[in-house]
Write a protein that holds these residues in place. Structure first.
Motif, PDB file in Angstrom:
ATOM      1  N   ASN A 138      17.927  -8.914   9.201  1.00 29.82           N
ATOM      2  CA  ASN A 138      16.989  -8.588   8.140  1.00 29.82           C
ATOM      3  C   ASN A 138      15.563  -8.676   8.656  1.00 29.82           C
ATOM      4  OD1 ASN A 138      15.106  -9.737   5.821  1.00 29.82           O
ATOM      5  ND2 ASN A 138      16.645  -8.388   4.888  1.00 29.82           N
ATOM      6  N   ARG A 139      15.271  -9.745   9.361  1.00 31.68           N
ATOM      7  CA  ARG A 139      13.915  -9.922   9.885  1.00 31.68           C
ATOM      8  C   ARG A 139      13.581  -8.859  10.913  1.00 31.68           C
ATOM      9  NH1 ARG A 139      11.030 -11.291   6.562  1.00 31.68           N
ATOM     10  NH2 ARG A 139      12.598 -10.018   5.623  1.00 31.68           N
ATOM     11  N   ALA A 140      14.564  -8.459  11.728  1.00 37.20           N
ATOM     12  CA  ALA A 140      14.330  -7.382  12.696  1.00 37.20           C
ATOM     13  C   ALA A 140      14.026  -6.075  11.964  1.00 37.20           C
ATOM     14  CB  ALA A 140      15.535  -7.218  13.610  1.00 37.20           C
ATOM     15  N   GLY A 141      14.799  -5.778  10.931  1.00 35.82           N
ATOM     16  CA  GLY A 141      14.545  -4.580  10.133  1.00 35.82           C
ATOM     17  C   GLY A 141      13.185  -4.631   9.455  1.00 35.82           C
ATOM     18  N   ALA A 142      12.822  -5.804   8.936  1.00 27.78           N
ATOM     19  CA  ALA A 142      11.530  -5.963   8.264  1.00 27.78           C
ATOM     20  C   ALA A 142      10.364  -5.779   9.234  1.00 27.78           C
ATOM     21  CB  ALA A 142      11.439  -7.328   7.590  1.00 27.78           C
ATOM     22  N   ALA A 143      10.546  -6.173  10.482  1.00 23.44           N
ATOM     23  CA  ALA A 143       9.490  -5.992  11.485  1.00 23.44           C
ATOM     24  C   ALA A 143       9.408  -4.545  11.946  1.00 23.44           C
ATOM     25  CB  ALA A 143       9.746  -6.916  12.673  1.00 23.44           C
ATOM     26  N   LEU A 144      10.553  -3.910  12.128  1.00 26.96           N
ATOM     27  CA  LEU A 144      10.570  -2.544  12.647  1.00 26.96           C
ATOM     28  C   LEU A 144      10.176  -1.489  11.622  1.00 26.96           C
ATOM     29  CD1 LEU A 144      13.862  -2.593  14.758  1.00 26.96           C
ATOM     30  CD2 LEU A 144      11.514  -2.414  15.608  1.00 26.96           C
ATOM     31  N   ALA A 145      10.601  -1.663  10.382  1.00 24.48           N
ATOM     32  CA  ALA A 145      10.422  -0.614   9.372  1.00 24.48           C
ATOM     33  C   ALA A 145       8.971  -0.165   9.228  1.00 24.48           C
ATOM     34  CB  ALA A 145      11.016  -1.051   8.037  1.00 24.48           C
ATOM     35  N   PRO A 146       8.021  -1.051   8.931  1.00 27.16           N
ATOM     36  CA  PRO A 146       6.647  -0.563   8.775  1.00 27.16           C
ATOM     37  C   PRO A 146       6.048  -0.026  10.076  1.00 27.16           C
ATOM     38  CG  PRO A 146       6.844  -2.842   8.005  1.00 27.16           C
ATOM     39  CD  PRO A 146       8.147  -2.457   8.607  1.00 27.16           C
ATOM     40  N   ILE A 147       6.428  -0.643  11.191  1.00 28.04           N
ATOM     41  CA  ILE A 147       5.893  -0.213  12.486  1.00 28.04           C
ATOM     42  C   ILE A 147       6.332   1.221  12.799  1.00 28.04           C
ATOM     43  CG2 ILE A 147       6.091  -0.581  14.989  1.00 28.04           C
ATOM     44  CD1 ILE A 147       6.168  -3.604  14.350  1.00 28.04           C
ATOM     45  N   LEU A 148       7.557   1.562  12.436  1.00 30.12           N
ATOM     46  CA  LEU A 148       8.058   2.904  12.709  1.00 30.12           C
ATOM     47  C   LEU A 148       7.741   3.894  11.586  1.00 30.12           C
ATOM     48  CD1 LEU A 148      11.515   1.958  14.250  1.00 30.12           C
ATOM     49  CD2 LEU A 148       9.419   2.600  15.448  1.00 30.12           C
ATOM     50  N   LEU A 149       7.701   3.418  10.351  1.00 29.19           N
ATOM     51  CA  LEU A 149       7.503   4.329   9.224  1.00 29.19           C
ATOM     52  C   LEU A 149       6.047   4.747   9.030  1.00 29.19           C
ATOM     53  CD1 LEU A 149       9.990   2.955   6.557  1.00 29.19           C
ATOM     54  CD2 LEU A 149      10.202   5.009   7.953  1.00 29.19           C
ATOM     55  N   LEU A 150       5.102   3.894   9.333  1.00 32.90           N
ATOM     56  CA  LEU A 150       3.695   4.275   9.154  1.00 32.90           C
ATOM     57  C   LEU A 150       3.310   5.455  10.047  1.00 32.90           C
ATOM     58  CD1 LEU A 150       1.147   3.738   7.558  1.00 32.90           C
ATOM     59  CD2 LEU A 150       0.497   2.056   9.278  1.00 32.90           C
ATOM     60  N   PRO A 151       3.628   5.429  11.336  1.00 28.02           N
ATOM     61  CA  PRO A 151       3.332   6.620  12.150  1.00 28.02           C
ATOM     62  C   PRO A 151       4.102   7.858  11.668  1.00 28.02           C
ATOM     63  CG  PRO A 151       3.798   4.748  13.566  1.00 28.02           C
ATOM     64  CD  PRO A 151       4.117   4.320  12.167  1.00 28.02           C
ATOM     65  N   LEU A 152       5.320   7.664  11.212  1.00 30.94           N
ATOM     66  CA  LEU A 152       6.098   8.784  10.673  1.00 30.94           C
ATOM     67  C   LEU A 152       5.393   9.383   9.459  1.00 30.94           C
ATOM     68  CD1 LEU A 152       8.742  10.455  10.746  1.00 30.94           C
ATOM     69  CD2 LEU A 152       9.705   8.738   9.186  1.00 30.94           C
ATOM     70  N   LEU A 153       4.868   8.535   8.598  1.00 31.94           N
ATOM     71  CA  LEU A 153       4.131   9.006   7.431  1.00 31.94           C
ATOM     72  C   LEU A 153       2.928   9.847   7.857  1.00 31.94           C
ATOM     73  CD1 LEU A 153       3.474   9.021   4.377  1.00 31.94           C
ATOM     74  CD2 LEU A 153       2.281   6.843   4.737  1.00 31.94           C
ATOM     75  N   HIS A 154       2.204   9.381   8.847  1.00 30.80           N
ATOM     76  CA  HIS A 154       0.999  10.090   9.279  1.00 30.80           C
ATOM     77  C   HIS A 154       1.311  11.388  10.033  1.00 30.80           C
ATOM     78  CE1 HIS A 154      -1.799   7.256   7.710  1.00 30.80           C
ATOM     79  NE2 HIS A 154      -1.228   6.253   8.352  1.00 30.80           N
ATOM     80  N   THR A 155       2.429  11.434  10.735  1.00 27.39           N
ATOM     81  CA  THR A 155       2.751  12.644  11.502  1.00 27.39           C
ATOM     82  C   THR A 155       3.599  13.637  10.718  1.00 27.39           C
ATOM     83  OG1 THR A 155       4.680  11.585  12.519  1.00 27.39           O
ATOM     84  CG2 THR A 155       2.588  11.490  13.743  1.00 27.39           C
ATOM     85  N   ALA A 156       4.524  13.141   9.886  1.00 29.13           N
ATOM     86  CA  ALA A 156       5.467  14.047   9.221  1.00 29.13           C
ATOM     87  C   ALA A 156       5.330  14.061   7.700  1.00 29.13           C
ATOM     88  CB  ALA A 156       6.897  13.681   9.621  1.00 29.13           C
ATOM     89  N   GLY A 157       4.612  13.100   7.132  1.00 27.29           N
ATOM     90  CA  GLY A 157       4.361  13.122   5.699  1.00 27.29           C
ATOM     91  C   GLY A 157       5.307  12.279   4.858  1.00 27.29           C
ATOM     92  N   ALA A 158       5.048  12.339   3.550  1.00 27.48           N
ATOM     93  CA  ALA A 158       5.751  11.497   2.591  1.00 27.48           C
ATOM     94  C   ALA A 158       7.252  11.787   2.527  1.00 27.48           C
ATOM     95  CB  ALA A 158       5.133  11.672   1.203  1.00 27.48           C
ATOM     96  N   MET A 159       7.618  13.037   2.638  1.00 26.18           N
ATOM     97  CA  MET A 159       9.044  13.386   2.560  1.00 26.18           C
ATOM     98  C   MET A 159       9.827  12.797   3.730  1.00 26.18           C
ATOM     99  SD  MET A 159       9.761  14.771  -0.153  1.00 26.18           S
ATOM    100  CE  MET A 159       9.542  16.006  -1.373  1.00 26.18           C
ATOM    101  N   ALA A 160       9.232  12.777   4.906  1.00 24.37           N
ATOM    102  CA  ALA A 160       9.908  12.198   6.066  1.00 24.37           C
ATOM    103  C   ALA A 160      10.110  10.698   5.869  1.00 24.37           C
ATOM    104  CB  ALA A 160       9.111  12.467   7.337  1.00 24.37           C
ATOM    105  N   LEU A 161       9.080  10.017   5.362  1.00 19.82           N
ATOM    106  CA  LEU A 161       9.211   8.584   5.086  1.00 19.82           C
ATOM    107  C   LEU A 161      10.319   8.353   4.059  1.00 19.82           C
ATOM    108  CD1 LEU A 161       6.545   5.930   4.710  1.00 19.82           C
ATOM    109  CD2 LEU A 161       8.197   6.166   2.898  1.00 19.82           C
ATOM    110  N   MET A 162      10.329   9.150   2.997  1.00 16.38           N
ATOM    111  CA  MET A 162      11.350   8.982   1.966  1.00 16.38           C
ATOM    112  C   MET A 162      12.728   9.324   2.499  1.00 16.38           C
ATOM    113  SD  MET A 162      11.647   7.751  -0.935  1.00 16.38           S
ATOM    114  CE  MET A 162      13.278   7.412  -1.540  1.00 16.38           C
ATOM    115  N   ALA A 163      12.814  10.235   3.455  1.00 18.12           N
ATOM    116  CA  ALA A 163      14.109  10.557   4.064  1.00 18.12           C
ATOM    117  C   ALA A 163      14.690   9.338   4.771  1.00 18.12           C
ATOM    118  CB  ALA A 163      13.962  11.729   5.034  1.00 18.12           C
ATOM    119  N   VAL A 164      13.855   8.599   5.485  1.00 11.79           N
ATOM    120  CA  VAL A 164      14.332   7.388   6.167  1.00 11.79           C
ATOM    121  C   VAL A 164      14.741   6.327   5.146  1.00 11.79           C
ATOM    122  CG1 VAL A 164      13.689   5.509   7.730  1.00 11.79           C
ATOM    123  CG2 VAL A 164      13.002   7.850   8.244  1.00 11.79           C
TER     124      VAL A 164
END
Length: 189
Positions: A138-164
């Protein structure tokens, strides 16, 4: 074998949960700014949606012991899925706040229900070690999720974040389908 299956199920559920329950609420403001909402409006929407966890905890305290845990978790995951999709597609401030509040309410029910479910699967003599070991995922997921999702949001947009987020919730629903039953309404050994 049943204990190993239970541990793997719980560890995977613990890893998948922060991708929705932590990352989505944490990044909701950034998601709205990315979609072109003004910062002041975004802060208001996020502030109002923070009533969701208070309602969720209150509802959880009233009803968590009345339902089978996997059912509770599945209903919460489906509610987060629907509310998250609604949030990403909505343009109306009212709908945005309702969807965000509903998402956070469901997440606030999901997290403690998952913890109770995980604890129910292990006998007293090995509960702390099994639960603690699974919780590291859980803690690994909690650390990775924002680190990986924020750049995804900025490069691919809201739909890509929601897809994950959607994939993490669908993975959780699949895991709940095959995971062992908890001990709701039964004593724990």
């Amino acid at each position: 074998a049943p204990r190993k299956r239970a541990w793997v199920s719980v560890a995977l559920l613990f890893f998948a949960s922060p991708w929705s329950t932590v990352a989505f609420p944490l990044l909701a403001g950034a998601l709205l700014v990315n979609r072109g909402f003004r910062l002041s409006d975004t802060l208001l929407y996020v502030a109002i949606s923070n009533f969701g966890p208070a309602l969720g905890v209150m509802l959880g305290a009233l009803g968590v012991d009345r339902l089978e845990r996997r059912l509770t978790l599945a209903v919460c995951a489906m509610a987060m899925l629907a509310a998250g999709v609604g949030f990403v597609l909505a343009d109306s401030p009212t709908v945005l706040m309702l969807c965000s509040t509903a998402f956070m309410l469901a997440a606030a029910l999901y997290v403690p229900s998952l913890s109770v479910y995980g604890a129910e699967l292990f006998p007293t003599r090995s509960r702390a070690a099994a639960f603690g070991g699974a919780w590291t995922f859980n803690r690994a997921g909690a650390a990775l999720a924002p680190i990986l999702l924020l750049p995804l949001l900025h490069t691919a947009g809201a739909m890509a974040l929601m897809a994950v987020v959607t994939v993490s919730l669908l993975l959780s629903l699949g895991l709940l389908w095959v995971a062992p039953a908890g001990a709701a309404k039964r004593p724990i050994s």
